[in-house]
Design a protein around this motif. Structure first.
Motif, PDB file in Angstrom:
ATOM      1  N   SER A 686       0.829  -1.218   0.000  1.00  0.00           N
ATOM      2  CA  SER A 686       0.000   0.000   0.000  1.00  0.00           C
ATOM      3  C   SER A 686       0.862   1.266   0.000  1.00  0.00           C
ATOM      4  O   SER A 686       0.344   2.377  -0.213  1.00  0.00           O
ATOM      5  CB  SER A 686      -0.911   0.009   1.241  1.00  0.00           C
ATOM      6  OG  SER A 686      -0.164   0.191   2.431  1.00  0.00           O
ATOM      7  N   ILE A 687       2.166   1.155   0.228  1.00  0.00           N
ATOM      8  CA  ILE A 687       3.069   2.317   0.332  1.00  0.00           C
ATOM      9  C   ILE A 687       3.194   3.077  -0.985  1.00  0.00           C
ATOM     10  O   ILE A 687       3.181   4.329  -0.996  1.00  0.00           O
ATOM     11  CB  ILE A 687       4.450   1.877   0.854  1.00  0.00           C
ATOM     12  CG1 ILE A 687       4.311   1.263   2.253  1.00  0.00           C
ATOM     13  CG2 ILE A 687       5.433   3.048   0.875  1.00  0.00           C
ATOM     14  CD1 ILE A 687       3.683   2.177   3.281  1.00  0.00           C
ATOM     15  N   PRO A 688       3.318   2.390  -2.162  1.00  0.00           N
ATOM     16  CA  PRO A 688       3.427   3.153  -3.409  1.00  0.00           C
ATOM     17  C   PRO A 688       2.265   4.115  -3.621  1.00  0.00           C
ATOM     18  O   PRO A 688       2.465   5.226  -4.161  1.00  0.00           O
ATOM     19  CB  PRO A 688       3.459   2.069  -4.484  1.00  0.00           C
ATOM     20  CG  PRO A 688       4.057   0.891  -3.801  1.00  0.00           C
ATOM     21  CD  PRO A 688       3.538   0.942  -2.402  1.00  0.00           C
ATOM     22  N   ALA A 689       1.059   3.741  -3.225  1.00  0.00           N
ATOM     23  CA  ALA A 689      -0.074   4.665  -3.377  1.00  0.00           C
ATOM     24  C   ALA A 689       0.112   5.902  -2.504  1.00  0.00           C
ATOM     25  O   ALA A 689      -0.209   7.032  -2.914  1.00  0.00           O
ATOM     26  CB  ALA A 689      -1.366   3.944  -3.005  1.00  0.00           C
ATOM     27  N   ILE A 690       0.622   5.709  -1.278  1.00  0.00           N
ATOM     28  CA  ILE A 690       0.882   6.860  -0.391  1.00  0.00           C
ATOM     29  C   ILE A 690       2.003   7.708  -0.960  1.00  0.00           C
ATOM     30  O   ILE A 690       1.926   8.954  -0.946  1.00  0.00           O
ATOM     31  CB  ILE A 690       1.232   6.356   1.026  1.00  0.00           C
ATOM     32  CG1 ILE A 690       0.025   5.624   1.637  1.00  0.00           C
ATOM     33  CG2 ILE A 690       1.676   7.509   1.917  1.00  0.00           C
ATOM     34  CD1 ILE A 690       0.289   5.035   2.999  1.00  0.00           C
ATOM     35  N   ASP A 691       3.053   7.072  -1.492  1.00  0.00           N
ATOM     36  CA  ASP A 691       4.162   7.833  -2.086  1.00  0.00           C
ATOM     37  C   ASP A 691       3.677   8.662  -3.263  1.00  0.00           C
ATOM     38  O   ASP A 691       4.141   9.793  -3.490  1.00  0.00           O
ATOM     39  CB  ASP A 691       5.268   6.875  -2.541  1.00  0.00           C
ATOM     40  CG  ASP A 691       6.014   6.266  -1.361  1.00  0.00           C
ATOM     41  OD1 ASP A 691       5.909   6.820  -0.238  1.00  0.00           O
ATOM     42  OD2 ASP A 691       6.702   5.230  -1.551  1.00  0.00           O
ATOM     43  N   ARG A 696       2.306  14.724  -4.830  1.00  0.00           N
ATOM     44  CA  ARG A 696       1.434  15.819  -5.260  1.00  0.00           C
ATOM     45  C   ARG A 696       1.634  17.029  -4.360  1.00  0.00           C
ATOM     46  O   ARG A 696       2.216  16.953  -3.277  1.00  0.00           O
ATOM     47  CB  ARG A 696      -0.026  15.348  -5.208  1.00  0.00           C
ATOM     48  CG  ARG A 696      -0.332  14.205  -6.185  1.00  0.00           C
ATOM     49  CD  ARG A 696      -1.691  13.602  -5.928  1.00  0.00           C
ATOM     50  NE  ARG A 696      -2.725  14.637  -5.937  1.00  0.00           N
ATOM     51  CZ  ARG A 696      -3.942  14.483  -5.482  1.00  0.00           C
ATOM     52  NH1 ARG A 696      -4.299  13.335  -4.937  1.00  0.00           N
ATOM     53  NH2 ARG A 696      -4.820  15.477  -5.542  1.00  0.00           N
ATOM     54  N   LYS A 697       1.106  18.163  -4.792  1.00  0.00           N
ATOM     55  CA  LYS A 697       1.208  19.395  -3.982  1.00  0.00           C
ATOM     56  C   LYS A 697       0.200  19.273  -2.841  1.00  0.00           C
ATOM     57  O   LYS A 697      -1.011  19.184  -3.047  1.00  0.00           O
ATOM     58  CB  LYS A 697       0.912  20.614  -4.837  1.00  0.00           C
ATOM     59  CG  LYS A 697       1.143  21.925  -4.107  1.00  0.00           C
ATOM     60  CD  LYS A 697       0.884  23.106  -5.007  1.00  0.00           C
ATOM     61  CE  LYS A 697       1.999  23.213  -6.047  1.00  0.00           C
ATOM     62  NZ  LYS A 697       1.877  24.461  -6.853  1.00  0.00           N
ATOM     63  N   LYS A 701       0.085  20.042   6.640  1.00  0.00           N
ATOM     64  CA  LYS A 701      -0.630  19.114   7.517  1.00  0.00           C
ATOM     65  C   LYS A 701      -0.880  17.800   6.800  1.00  0.00           C
ATOM     66  O   LYS A 701      -0.667  16.704   7.354  1.00  0.00           O
ATOM     67  CB  LYS A 701      -1.957  19.732   7.953  1.00  0.00           C
ATOM     68  CG  LYS A 701      -2.776  18.827   8.853  1.00  0.00           C
ATOM     69  CD  LYS A 701      -4.095  19.483   9.238  1.00  0.00           C
ATOM     70  CE  LYS A 701      -4.921  18.550  10.110  1.00  0.00           C
ATOM     71  NZ  LYS A 701      -6.232  19.142  10.460  1.00  0.00           N
ATOM     72  N   GLN A 702      -1.313  17.890   5.548  1.00  0.00           N
ATOM     73  CA  GLN A 702      -1.570  16.677   4.786  1.00  0.00           C
ATOM     74  C   GLN A 702      -0.281  15.870   4.596  1.00  0.00           C
ATOM     75  O   GLN A 702      -0.270  14.636   4.684  1.00  0.00           O
ATOM     76  CB  GLN A 702      -2.171  17.016   3.418  1.00  0.00           C
ATOM     77  CG  GLN A 702      -3.586  17.556   3.494  1.00  0.00           C
ATOM     78  CD  GLN A 702      -4.086  18.045   2.140  1.00  0.00           C
ATOM     79  OE1 GLN A 702      -3.287  18.582   1.334  1.00  0.00           O
ATOM     80  NE2 GLN A 702      -5.386  17.901   1.882  1.00  0.00           N
ATOM     81  N   HIS A 703       0.784  16.617   4.356  1.00  0.00           N
ATOM     82  CA  HIS A 703       2.068  15.953   4.148  1.00  0.00           C
ATOM     83  C   HIS A 703       2.502  15.207   5.398  1.00  0.00           C
ATOM     84  O   HIS A 703       2.954  14.047   5.356  1.00  0.00           O
ATOM     85  CB  HIS A 703       3.115  16.999   3.752  1.00  0.00           C
ATOM     86  CG  HIS A 703       4.342  16.386   3.125  1.00  0.00           C
ATOM     87  ND1 HIS A 703       5.390  15.896   3.856  1.00  0.00           N
ATOM     88  CD2 HIS A 703       4.677  16.183   1.807  1.00  0.00           C
ATOM     89  CE1 HIS A 703       6.317  15.422   3.052  1.00  0.00           C
ATOM     90  NE2 HIS A 703       5.894  15.586   1.782  1.00  0.00           N
ATOM     91  N   LEU A 704       2.347  15.869   6.546  1.00  0.00           N
ATOM     92  CA  LEU A 704       2.721  15.234   7.811  1.00  0.00           C
ATOM     93  C   LEU A 704       1.848  14.017   8.096  1.00  0.00           C
ATOM     94  O   LEU A 704       2.321  12.981   8.557  1.00  0.00           O
ATOM     95  CB  LEU A 704       2.618  16.241   8.957  1.00  0.00           C
ATOM     96  CG  LEU A 704       3.654  17.360   8.959  1.00  0.00           C
ATOM     97  CD1 LEU A 704       3.332  18.384  10.049  1.00  0.00           C
ATOM     98  CD2 LEU A 704       5.056  16.789   9.178  1.00  0.00           C
ATOM     99  N   GLU A 705       0.549  14.140   7.839  1.00  0.00           N
ATOM    100  CA  GLU A 705      -0.367  13.029   8.107  1.00  0.00           C
ATOM    101  C   GLU A 705      -0.050  11.813   7.222  1.00  0.00           C
ATOM    102  O   GLU A 705      -0.052  10.673   7.691  1.00  0.00           O
ATOM    103  CB  GLU A 705      -1.805  13.472   7.881  1.00  0.00           C
ATOM    104  CG  GLU A 705      -2.331  14.413   8.942  1.00  0.00           C
ATOM    105  CD  GLU A 705      -3.714  14.927   8.628  1.00  0.00           C
ATOM    106  OE1 GLU A 705      -4.196  14.684   7.474  1.00  0.00           O
ATOM    107  OE2 GLU A 705      -4.328  15.569   9.488  1.00  0.00           O
ATOM    108  N   LEU A 706       0.230  12.105   5.929  1.00  0.00           N
ATOM    109  CA  LEU A 706       0.543  11.005   5.030  1.00  0.00           C
ATOM    110  C   LEU A 706       1.868  10.341   5.402  1.00  0.00           C
ATOM    111  O   LEU A 706       2.008   9.106   5.353  1.00  0.00           O
ATOM    112  CB  LEU A 706       0.599  11.496   3.588  1.00  0.00           C
ATOM    113  CG  LEU A 706      -0.757  11.679   2.908  1.00  0.00           C
ATOM    114  CD1 LEU A 706      -0.577  12.291   1.525  1.00  0.00           C
ATOM    115  CD2 LEU A 706      -1.486  10.339   2.777  1.00  0.00           C
TER     116      LEU A 706
END
Length: 859
Positions: A686-691, A696-697, A701-706
């Motif tokens: 599932s990591i490639p989908a998160i990567d 993306r821009k 906060k979104q970056h930290l959460e992901l």
């Protein structure tokens, strides 16, 4: 005159030399008269006439003389040879006579009639011992005898009483009873011959009593009894004893001891004083047997012993007496009685081996029975075998002694089975085969089936007890023993399936319940034996013929499973779909849904497979999480979602959700290691989908959460890989399936990959080194070596990276290129790309001798 003769001779000679000189000269030749010829010119004529005469005389002399044959004398000699029982000489005389008699005009019809009469008698005597045997050769001989007698009568011969008896007996042997009756009817005035023929008829029917209902025989006995009025007292008592003995035998063989008692008590009293003591002794033994059948053993024993006191030691009747006393002693079943019975039976076997018509077979059975009870298995089997051989070779069809042996042997089969001595039971069963050949009785077929099934179950249980996966002992000897036991079980299950099917066929009409049970058992055992084609055939028959059987739906499921195993996925789908459609709320329907999903997957219809499984595990009111059906559906659903990762965007999340439930509920079972591996790998994949999302821009906060989610998933993956490795390694080496072996191996590398992906490079190096040591002879070791190079480079440890790189190159040279094509190898394109990138950069590094480390050279 002399001159004239000389002149004439010269003229003749001149004419000859000229080749017809008269014509050449144109002059006619004057005929010469006989008187004018000189003797010197005709001397050849007498010589010629003499030669002809001698030739005629020679021909006359070589012509055969008209010899007068003594056919009467030759036929008389042949008849005398027969009377002297010199059958070979009689046969040779007829053989010499045949070509002369039938090719001479001296033979008369009376001679030919006598010839065929003697030929018929000769053929009868030559085959006297075998006449009643029902073989084609013997029966053809019997037909030939009748033909010879018929030919003799047709030529004017009149058969005497002895020939008539032989003719009638031959008719009896051929089963032509109506013709026998006709012969008897023609002998109204010859009471003696008529009686003798009728007696032979009764005796023949008595011998055939095993294959008849006995009613006709009883009528014949009564009719024969009415023919004895002409006999004198001595002859009459002989026949009365014979008839009494025969009628009593029929009652005893029918098991009617009470009727035999009533009959014999009266008849013995009537014969007392008229019959001899020896004649009455035989009837008294039957009286004892009647008491024995009625359970009055003391009376039976008393009469047996009474008779024995009045007969000689070598009297054959002792065989019946000892056999009866043996049965009585054996009835108590106590060890002392069994030993006493064994002694009685042994006496008969040793001292009175009279063959099939004597108590010898009964004594053999009794001896075997005693030995079996006393635990003397080998000698018991041998005596049973001898009895079976005698019965199979000599007993007529329907002989009830076969059933007697069957009953005795079956009792020991039951006893052995009750004590779980199934191999012993099988040895006893094999003894019955010679009695029946291919036509085994239904109950014997069933015994064979159940015994083979029990032996198969024993072998399977022994295999389970030494299963290396359970015992932790995976030694070569233990694994070999485990496989041998399994193979033994499979063989016996397959044989049981054959016998159950044969039994089902045998009882199709007479025992509907037995037919259904054996048909089901047959298919079930074929399943256990992995005989899938046979299982398909029998399950299909069960479904077709057992419409009202409650197991029919289950049979449809089993049929579908067998078809699935054979790779016949479309027929399997039809069967599973039929179960789900027609019986939706049954347990079988939920089992069918799991198999239906697997079949759909094999046919490439994954969506149908997933939907069917989801119906089972999501809010179904019938199937609970504790049920076997729910468990199978949940695990199969998790596996399918796992296999869909990379093909379906949402598959990874659905796999994680489903497999998490699976681990929580069934993680401690045998499937635990596999479930944890698939769950760990689902997190990893599932990591490639998160990567991709991180690329993306995004807001901070979104970056930290992901990133936090990514790290959390990698930690969980690392944790579950570790658990999967622990679970699988707890199983004995050599007991894992190929899939489990691959999951164990990949757990090492994927666990290290998780550390690497979290940029925990020191831990990743440590885990890769562990994996490289564990799997140094496997192509997957390259993953560890390559990743160690990559990790060292990421840490800036270029000297150590160079050493690791050289080690990886060396390892690569040892592994064949095709080895990297094996499925499931944990080495991806990314691994190769990273290694190639760092290899290129490492080749540009030079050692800084002053600082002792590697520094990149500026370009």
């Amino acid at each position: 005159m002399a001159e004239q003769d000389e002149l004439q001779s010269e003229q003749l000679e001149a004419g000859d030399e000229a080749g017809g000189g008269d014509e050449l000269r144109g002059e006619a030749v004057r005929p010469v008269s006989f008187e004018e010829l000189h003797w010197s010119q005709v001397w050849q004529l007498p010589v010629l006439l003499l030669g002809i005469g001698m030739f005629v005389l020679g021909v006359w002399l070589v012509l055969p003389a008209d010899v007068k044959h003594d056919f009467d004398g030759k036929l008389k000699s042949a008849r005398e040879y027969l009377h002297a029982n010199n059958l070979d000489a009689a046969a040779q005389t007829l053989a010499d006579l045949n070509p002369v008699l039938f090719n001479s005009d001296q033979g008369t019809a009376a001679h030919e009639a006598e010839y065929w009469y003697i030929a018929a008698d000769l053929n009868y005597l030559q085959n006297a011992g075998d006449r009643m045997i029902q073989t084609q050769t013997i029966q053809e001989n019997n037909k030939q005898i009748l033909k010879y007698y018929d030919d003799a009568v047709g030529l004017g011969a009149e058969l005497g009483p002895q020939a008539i008896k032989r003719y009638a007996e031959t008719l009896i042997a051929l089963g032509r009873m109506d013709q026998v009756r006709s012969v008897i009817d023609q002998l109204k005035d010859d009471h003696m011959t008529r009686q003798e023929i009728f007696k032979r008829l009764v005796a023949h029917e008595f011998d055939r009593r095993w294959v008849t209902d006995g009613k006709g025989l009883v009528s014949l006995i009564a009719e024969y009894s009415e023919m004895l009025e002409h006999l004198g007292k001595a002859d009459r008592v002989v026949e009365d004893v014979w008839l009494t003995d025969m009628r009593a035998a029929l009652m005893l063989e029918a098991g009617d001891g009470e009727a035999a008692l009533d009959f014999l008590l009266k008849r013995i009293q009537r014969l007392n004083g008229r019959a001899s003591d020896r004649q009455l002794a035989g009837l008294t033994v039957k009286l004892a047997r009647a008491y024995e059948l009625e359970g009055e053993l003391e009376s039976a024993k008393r009469y047996y012993q009474l008779v024995q006191q009045h007969i000689e030691r070598d009297d054959d009747l002792n065989a019946d007496i000892y056999t009866g006393l043996g049965r009585i002693a054996l009835a108590g079943s106590d060890p002392q009685g069994v030993q006493q019975a064994q002694a009685y039976f042994a006496t008969v076997v040793k001292e009175y081996p009279l063959g099939i018509q004597s108590p010898y077979v009964g004594a053999l059975l009794g001896a075997a029975d005693c030995e079996a009870r006393l635990g003397e298995f080998a000698s018991s089997v041998e005596h049973f075998r001898q009895a079976a051989q005698m019965l199979s070779e000599q007993a007529r069809p329907g002989d009830r002694r076969r059933d007697e042996m069957l009953d005795v042997v079956q009792s020991h089969i039951r006893f052995a089975s009750e004590n779980k001595e199934y191999e012993q039971a099988l040895e006893y069963l094999k003894l019955l085969r010679p009695l029946y050949g291919k036509d085994l009785p239904a109950r014997v077929l069933l015994s064979f089936a159940t015994t083979h099934e029990k032996i198969g179950e024993q072998a399977a249980a022994k295999a389970a007890a030494i299963d290396p996966r359970e015992t932790g002992d995976a030694s070569v000897a233990r694994v070999a023993s485990f496989k041998r036991r399994n193979k033994e079980g499979v063989i016996h299950f397959g044989t049981a399936g054959d016998y159950y099917l044969e039994h089902a066929r045998a009882v199709t009409i007479g025992d509907n319940a037995g037919h259904g049970e054996s048909l089901w058992k047959s298919a079930e055992n074929y399943d256990r034996a992995n005989k899938w084609e046979d299982a398909v055939d029998v399950y299909a028959e069960f479904v077709k013929t057992r419409e009202s059987d409650p197991r029919r739906v289950r049979a449809m499921n089993h049929l579908g499973r067998a078809l699935f195993t054979l790779g016949q996925y479309k027929p399997a789908i039809e069967k599973f779909s039929e179960v789900v459609r027609d019986h939706p709320r049954t347990i079988e329907a939920y089992e069918a849904r799991v198999m239906l999903a697997k079949a759909y997957e094999k046919e490439g219809e994954v969506e149908k497979a997933l939907r069917g499984l989801e119906q089972v595990v999501v809010d179904d009111p019938v199937v609970t999480p504790d049920s076997k059906q729910y468990r199978e559906a949940l695990i199969e659903l998790g596996r399918m979602y796992y296999k869909q990762i990379g093909k379906d965007d949402g598959a990874a999340e659905q796999a994680i959700e489903t497999l998490t439930k699976g681990v929580e509920r069934y993680g401690s079972d045998d499937e635990g290691g596999v479930l944890r591996f698939m769950l760990a790998d689902a997190y990893r994949k599932s990591i490639p989908a998160i990567d991709q999302e991180l690329s993306r821009k995004l807001t901070n906060k979104q970056h930290l959460e992901l990133n936090a989610e990514r790290s959390q998933r990698l930690k969980k993956a690392q944790e579950y890989f570790h658990q999967a490795k622990t679970d699988l390694e707890s199983r004995p080496e050599g007991t894992l399936t190929p899939l489990e072996q691959m999951y164990l191996r990949n757990s090492y590398f994927y666990k290290a990959d998780c550390a690497y992906d979290q940029q925990h490079f020191p831990l990743a190096i440590e885990l890769y080194e562990e994996a490289a040591r564990k799997w140094e002879h496997d192509p997957s070791s390259m993953v560890a070596l390559v990743q160690i190079v990559n990790a060292r480079c990421e840490l800036g440890q270029f000297q150590e990276a160079k050493l690791a790189h050289d080690q990886a190159i060396w390892q690569l040279s040892r592994i064949p290129e095709e080895a990297f094509n094996q499925p499931g190898l944990p080495m991806t394109r990314q691994h190769w790309e990273d290694w190639l990138r760092w290899s290129s950069e490492l080749n540009l590094f030079k050692m800084n001798s002053k600082k002792g480390n590697v520094m990149p050279v500026s370009q």
